[in-house]
Scaffold this active site. Sequence first.
Site, PDB file in Angstrom:
ATOM      1  N   SER A 177      -6.097   3.466   4.237  1.00 42.52           N
ATOM      2  CA  SER A 177      -5.551   2.646   3.149  1.00 42.52           C
ATOM      3  C   SER A 177      -6.649   1.987   2.319  1.00 42.52           C
ATOM      4  O   SER A 177      -6.483   0.871   1.816  1.00 42.52           O
ATOM      5  CB  SER A 177      -4.604   1.572   3.707  1.00 42.52           C
ATOM      6  N   LYS A 196       0.257   3.850  -2.749  1.00 42.25           N
ATOM      7  CA  LYS A 196      -0.726   4.932  -2.720  1.00 42.25           C
ATOM      8  C   LYS A 196      -0.089   6.311  -2.588  1.00 42.25           C
ATOM      9  O   LYS A 196      -0.750   7.326  -2.821  1.00 42.25           O
ATOM     10  CB  LYS A 196      -1.727   4.677  -1.592  1.00 42.25           C
ATOM     11  N   SER A 211       0.783  -1.244   0.000  1.00 40.23           N
ATOM     12  CA  SER A 211       0.000   0.000   0.000  1.00 40.23           C
ATOM     13  C   SER A 211       0.810   1.286   0.000  1.00 40.23           C
ATOM     14  O   SER A 211       0.231   2.371  -0.126  1.00 40.23           O
ATOM     15  CB  SER A 211      -0.959   0.016   1.199  1.00 40.23           C
TER      16      SER A 211
END
Length: 464
Positions: free
Chosen positions: A127, A72, A69
């Site tokens: 997230s 991102k 993640s």
Amino acid sequence: MNIKRKLAKALAFIFIANSIFTMKSIQAEAADYWPSGVDVVAESAIVMEEETGTILYSKNMDDVHYPASITKIMTALIVLENCDLDETVTFSAEAVYGTELGSSSIARDVGEEMTVEQTLYGMMLESANECAYALGEHVAGDMDSFVDMMNAKAKELGCKNTHFNNSNGLPDEEHYTSAYDMALISRAAYKIPKFAEIVGTKNYTIPATNKHSDPTPLNNHHQMLHYYKTNQYLYEYCLGGKTGYTVVAGATLVTYAKKDGMTLVCVVMKDTTTDEYTDTTNLFEYCFDNFSKYAVADFASISEDDVNVTGILSENSELIKVDEDGIIVIPKTASILDVTSTVVPYSDSEDSSVIGQLQYSYADKSVGYANLIFTNAETAGSYPFDNIPVENGGSGKEYIQVDYPKIGLVILIVLAVICLIMFIRSKSSEILLFRHRFMSRHQRPQKTNMTIIRDNGKRRKRRR
């Protein structure tokens, strides 16, 4: 003409190089020392100084890993560069159902509408994978096009071992990066104030939407910044960051921290759960304890009083100055006298006064830079060292500044006057005839020497 100008510029920069403050390396073992007495559990890690990009620590920084993640961060960077915060993001079926079941989410519905800002908070704090997907679609229209934008941006930033294949970081064999590349991306993103604000936010509330009547509370999962599940890993200098985890990626973590005026970016990849926080804290403490930053303008200058430092530009020191924002970062065991400098041609698309750059190195590592600013406004438009003899640090090229707009205006006025004269000459006979007729019609009768005297209705002429 272009070749001559390029040669003149090249010559000028050679003279700059001979005239700017050049540090002399001390012949001692300490001059080559770079701190390296710390290790981490993570398979790959890096600590980079945010302003200069100086790498303070690295471990297998070019090895390729799955980012999970922390992907991102790149998604947020592209969104913030291409969108206004108040734009409306509409969640498609692909965004809601196209992500892995059970992965991070804030349970958005198909057709739900949120602002770009709210969606960014959902993606960066919780997230939320559907938020990352929806933002990608909002920016580029479809995910494939957004992925192309991600890869183009990575190339622009200088990434060498990166290829993105989605906007959220879910497992994909064609989705990978390195600690070094991720540090470049994270550093670029942090220069955007809104990004820094979002990743440094501990909690946030999304108000009611067209699909959810109740507000949605969000919590930052970064445990060095915010008490999320435990306060064990809180770090007082932490500014925020982004967490990541999948089974194949292991724990990944990007963290920003600031102490004594120095901001660092730390990336750990392929770490074990919870060790990512311990590793990051240890790296920050080691780097803050062993490195210091210095303002270049405090020790590099162009002075008329020190010819052996400024060389042949001593008589023209008013032409350039060292950017006050330039800094270097070196080990605390080193001195500013240990670093070496190189002058290179450099231009800034946002600041036309930048004419070069002082780049500093120490122990074969890049440690910072400072731009060279041209300050003589009187010769704006010419190269700064034109009209200056070579022996005085100039290019030796004679330069006459031409104001093309003013010259063009003068030419137009002259042409207009010539055209007016030619027109008058071509119509001269008509003008004379018109003048004659006008005068004939309006001319008074000529006076004579006789006056008329009226007497009893009879006219008699009397000679005057």
